[in-house]
Structures are given as structure tokens and as C-alpha cells.
Design an enzyme around this catalytic site. Structure first.
Site, PDB file in Angstrom:
ATOM      1  N   TRP A 127     -24.844  17.031 -29.491  1.00 33.17           N
ATOM      2  CA  TRP A 127     -24.277  16.236 -28.424  1.00 33.17           C
ATOM      3  C   TRP A 127     -23.994  17.662 -27.416  1.00 33.17           C
ATOM      4  CZ3 TRP A 127     -18.554  16.210 -29.014  1.00 33.17           C
ATOM      5  CH2 TRP A 127     -18.042  15.047 -28.129  1.00 33.17           C
ATOM      6  N   ASP A 208     -20.148  18.431 -38.382  1.00 33.81           N
ATOM      7  CA  ASP A 208     -19.484  16.753 -37.634  1.00 33.81           C
ATOM      8  C   ASP A 208     -19.380  15.917 -37.585  1.00 33.81           C
ATOM      9  OD1 ASP A 208     -18.573  15.473 -35.157  1.00 33.81           O
ATOM     10  OD2 ASP A 208     -19.531  16.255 -33.812  1.00 33.81           O
ATOM     11  N   ALA A 210     -19.584  11.646 -37.571  1.00 39.02           N
ATOM     12  CA  ALA A 210     -19.100  10.795 -36.640  1.00 39.02           C
ATOM     13  C   ALA A 210     -19.029   9.804 -36.724  1.00 39.02           C
ATOM     14  CB  ALA A 210     -19.456  10.987 -35.235  1.00 39.02           C
ATOM     15  N   LYS A 243     -17.125   5.567 -34.257  1.00 35.30           N
ATOM     16  CA  LYS A 243     -18.000   3.506 -34.545  1.00 35.30           C
ATOM     17  C   LYS A 243     -17.887   3.467 -35.884  1.00 35.30           C
ATOM     18  CE  LYS A 243     -19.555   6.981 -31.668  1.00 35.30           C
ATOM     19  NZ  LYS A 243     -18.631   8.542 -30.662  1.00 35.30           N
TER      20      LYS A 243
HETATM   21  C1  LMR Z   1     -21.887   9.724 -27.405  1.00 35.76           C
HETATM   22  O1  LMR Z   1     -22.985  10.619 -27.508  1.00 35.76           O
HETATM   23  O2  LMR Z   1     -22.308   8.968 -26.583  1.00 35.76           O
HETATM   24  C2  LMR Z   1     -20.465   9.582 -27.963  1.00 35.76           C
HETATM   25  O3  LMR Z   1     -20.559  10.717 -28.947  1.00 35.76           O
HETATM   26  C3  LMR Z   1     -19.703   9.350 -27.126  1.00 35.76           C
HETATM   27  C4  LMR Z   1     -19.694  10.583 -26.419  1.00 35.76           C
HETATM   28  O4  LMR Z   1     -18.680  10.848 -26.421  1.00 35.76           O
HETATM   29  O5  LMR Z   1     -20.058  10.886 -26.086  1.00 35.76           O
END
Ligand code: LMR
Length: 394
Positions: A127, A208, A210, A243
Site C-alpha cells: 500500500w 497492518d 485492514a 472495511k
Molecule cells: C486502499 O488501499 O484503496 C484503501 O486502503 C484506501 C486508502 O486509504 O488508500
């Protein structure tokens, strides 16, 4: 003063959100930012959230501040959901944060306080905000091998090899489940192997988490983080409720720090409290209270878990449908990985030109690294998205 600032480009996810909003086409398809959509293309408020909010509205008598660490009941509810009995509570320090990003930020702030020379090992790919936050804090970043693009699967050997080069002053970012952006997760045996490597090198994992509950289910998705908690003396966990509770804009998260002993836990907790204080004073409480209400009430919890499970299996179905449609349209099995991977995202292996053609010619928005948010699909959109993917030569 302000004229000394340098221009800042948004990161690729935020940039795409902005481009999507600016696109006047009414039939555009948003498979960019990671949000879940139902069959109508709506990101719903979960029913359990509505019920909890109603109760809070009726019963809440004050909006006065909660503690600097957040509501202890929320922190215990999150610790239970995430770590279960895997982490002794006298070794666990926790603070509420605004979303999972707040938790990652406080985690890396904490690492910097402990060791400004720490190297942050980040999976390649990851990410984008992981590297952005580490970079902003001036922490050295090292990419570790994670994904084999040719096989569209975890690069197990590369991962273990690279993590073997970490040391006691380093931190390793791991995705607890639903790896973002690849959708390729660690198996329990892989987590075991990672625990062995990290217990040998002494590096600190920062998990992490998420997408808890959106990969294989609430229990299996927590298996990795719990295994590390049982096997390692210390770890950090950044939890997001965006989420799995659908509380995106309410910004609900927590940082959990497992310390080697109770004395270190107390010091870690004081540092985390100070970081909360300096960053935003008191963490937001409304969404956290919703989560506490849901997790603390047997009926609401069961309703929430069932709704989450339905979302998870819908994503699985959409993955299967897209893979099958692509198989029919292309006459090849090369898209089978979409059904094999899990969570909201997969990398569809598109070049920059193909990503641009998907967007400009077909109105299908995926992130520039070719990450597709499968949870943004609807059943009705699948034939069109599959056609677009084949048309650009995937
Ligand atoms: C994503 O990866 O699209 C989500 O985690 C939203 C973000 O904040 O990037």
C-alpha cells in the site's frame, strides 16, 4: 512562509479518486480505491452499525472527552477481536487512532522514537502510504521480495530470504490478510516460517490488519497475527475498522503493541499516549463506540459477523464470476488467479498503456500499478469489465 512549500502530487490512489470524480462519463466504473460495493453499486451502512448508532443516539448522555488512549472498552474489544487470547493483556499496550492509517503513523512514530536508525522493511509491492509515512518520518526504507508477478503468487523463498537480512533494530511491515495490492496472502505455514525468521533476527513485525474478515473469515484472517503474538516477544498491530465495519469516513482504528514484559508495556503505553496527545489530542470516539457496542452485544455481534461474512463471500463470488467470464471471452485460463487470490484486490498485470486504455477508452478505473478493487464490481458490470480487459490485450 507558505510560498516556501513545494508542490505535492497526491498518491496514486487519491489521484485516481480525484480523476474518477472529475470524469463526466456517466458509465465510468470505479475499481480504484478500496471500498466494498453491493449489487447496486452502493457502499452500504451495515445494519449492525445502524442499530448500534441508534442505541448510542438514544443513550449517550455526553460528548465529553474520553481518555487520551481512547475508550478502554473499545481497546479491549479490538484486542479480543484481533488477538483473542494470544496476547497476555499485561504485555499489551493499546491506543485508539483515527483509522488504520492513524495506527500505522503512530506505530512508525513509536519506532522512530525507539530507534531513529531503524530500517522499515516494506513488501514489494505494498500500500503506497506505508512508504510515504516511513519516508515522511525520515526512516530508511528497504523493500523485501513478496510477490512473484510471473506466477501471480507469493514469492515465499524471496520473502524469507530478505526477512533473514533484518536485524533487532528493524521493523517489518506485514499485511495481516488480503494483501494490498496483490491479493496473495501468507498461508499458516508461511506465517510460521516468518515467525521463525523474525525470532532469529529480532526484527519487530508491524502487522497492518485492514481487511480482517474479508479474506477467508474472521478466525482464519487473524491466524497469522495471533501466531506471531504467540511466538515473538514483541510486535505492533495496526487495526482498521474501515472495511470490516464499513466505517470508512468515521475513522476507526487502533494500535496494539505487544511488549516483552509488563514494565516495557507501561513505557510503550506512555509513549503511545504521548504520541496520541501530540498528534490529535483525543482520538475520535463515535465510530469506536459503534464498534464497542457491536462487539459487546451478542445479537449485534452475530448480525455483524453474518453481514461481514456475506460481504466476504460476495467478493469471492465476484472474483469467480470475473475469472470465468474472462475464461470464456479469452478462451484461456490465464485469469484463474483472480479466483485463487483473496480480499478486495488483485494486480491484473496491466502495463501503464493498458491501464490508461482501460480508463480512457473503456471508462474502467484501476490504480496505476494495475491494482483492481474486485469488491467495487457488481454482477452487472462483469461482462463489460471483462470485455475491456480482453480488448486492451490482457
Ligand atoms: C486502499 O488501499 O484503496 C484503501 O486502503 C484506501 C486508502 O486509504 O488508500
Amino acid at each position: 512562509m507558505l510560498n516556501r512549500l513545494s508542490p505535492q502530487a497526491p498518491d496514486k490512489i487519491i489521484g485516481l479518486m480525484q480523476a474518477f470524480r472529475a470524469d463526466p462519463r456517466t458509465d465510468k466504473v470505479d475499481l480504484g480505491v478500496g471500498v466494498y460495493r453491493d449489487a447496486n453499486g452502493t457502499t452500504p451502512v451495515m445494519q449492525a452499525v445502524k442499530s448500534a448508532e441508534e442505541r448510542i443516539w438514544q443513550q449517550q448522555a455526553s460528548k465529553g472527552y474520553v481518555g487520551i488512549e481512547g475508550d478502554p472498552a473499545f481497546l479491549e474489544a479490538i484486542a479480543g477481536l484481533t488477538l483473542g487470547e494470544a496476547a497476555p493483556r499485561n504485555r499489551l499496550a493499546s491506543v485508539a487512532t483515527p483509522g488504520g492509517t492513524g495506527a500505522v503513523r503512530i506505530a512508525l512514530d513509536l519506532v522512530r522514537l525507539a530507534n531513529p536508525a531503524a530500517r522499515v522493511f516494506i513488501p514489494d509491492p505494498s500500500w503506497p502510504n506505508h512508504a510515504a509515512i516511513a519516508g515522511f518520518l525520515g526512516l530508511e526504507q528497504v523493500e523485501y521480495r513478496y510477490y512473484n508477478a510471473a506466477d501471480r503468487a507469493l514469492d515465499r523463498e524471496g520473502l524469507l530470504d530478505d526477512l533473514g537480512r533484518t536485524g533487532p533494530g528493524d521493523v517489518v511491515i506485514l499485511h495481516g490478510c488480503c494483501h494490498n495490492p496483490t491479493g496473495a496472502d501468507l498461508t499458516p505455514a508461511d506465517w510460521q516460517a516468518v515467525a521463525e525468521v523474525l525470532s532469529r533476527t529480532g526484527a519487530l513485525p508491524l502487522v497492518d490488519l485492514a481487511y480482517h474478515g474479508l479474506g477467508a473469515g474472521l478466525e482464519p484472517d487473524a491466524e497469522g497475527v495471533r501466531l506471531l503474538a504467540q511466538r515473538l516477544p514483541q510486535m505492533l498491530v495496526a487495526v482498521s475498522c474501515s472495511k470490516n465495519f464499513g466505517l470508512y469516513r468515521d475513522r476507526v482504528g487502533a494500535l496494539l503493541a505487544l511488549a516483552p514484559d509488563a514494565a516495557t508495556q507501561a513505557v510503550a503505553r506512555a509513549n503511545m499516549s504521548n504520541l496520541n496527545r501530540q498528534t490529535y489530542a483525543f482520538p475520535p470516539d463515535h465510530g469506536a463506540r459503534v464498534v464497542t457496542e457491536i462487539l459487546g452485544d451478542a445479537k449485534l455481534r452475530a448480525d455483524w459477523a453474518a453481514e461481514l461474512s456475506a460481504m466476504r463471500s460476495r467478493i469471492e463470488t465476484l472474483r469467480g464470476m470475473l475469472a470465468e467470464t474472462l475464461q470464456q471471452k479469452s478462451g484461456s485460463d490465464r485469469f484463474a488467479y483472480l479466483a485463487a487470490q483473496q480480499g478486495m484486490f488483485s494486480l491484473i498485470g496491466a502495463s501503464d498503456d493498458q491501464v490508461t486504455a482501460l480508463r480512457d477508452v473503456h471508462g474502467v478505473y484501476v490504480i496505476g500499478d494495475s491494482r483492481m478493487n474486485l469488491a467495487g464490481l457488481t454482477e452487472a458490470l462483469i461482462p463489460r469489465v471483462a470485455d475491456a480487459m480482453v480488448a486492451v490485450g490482457l
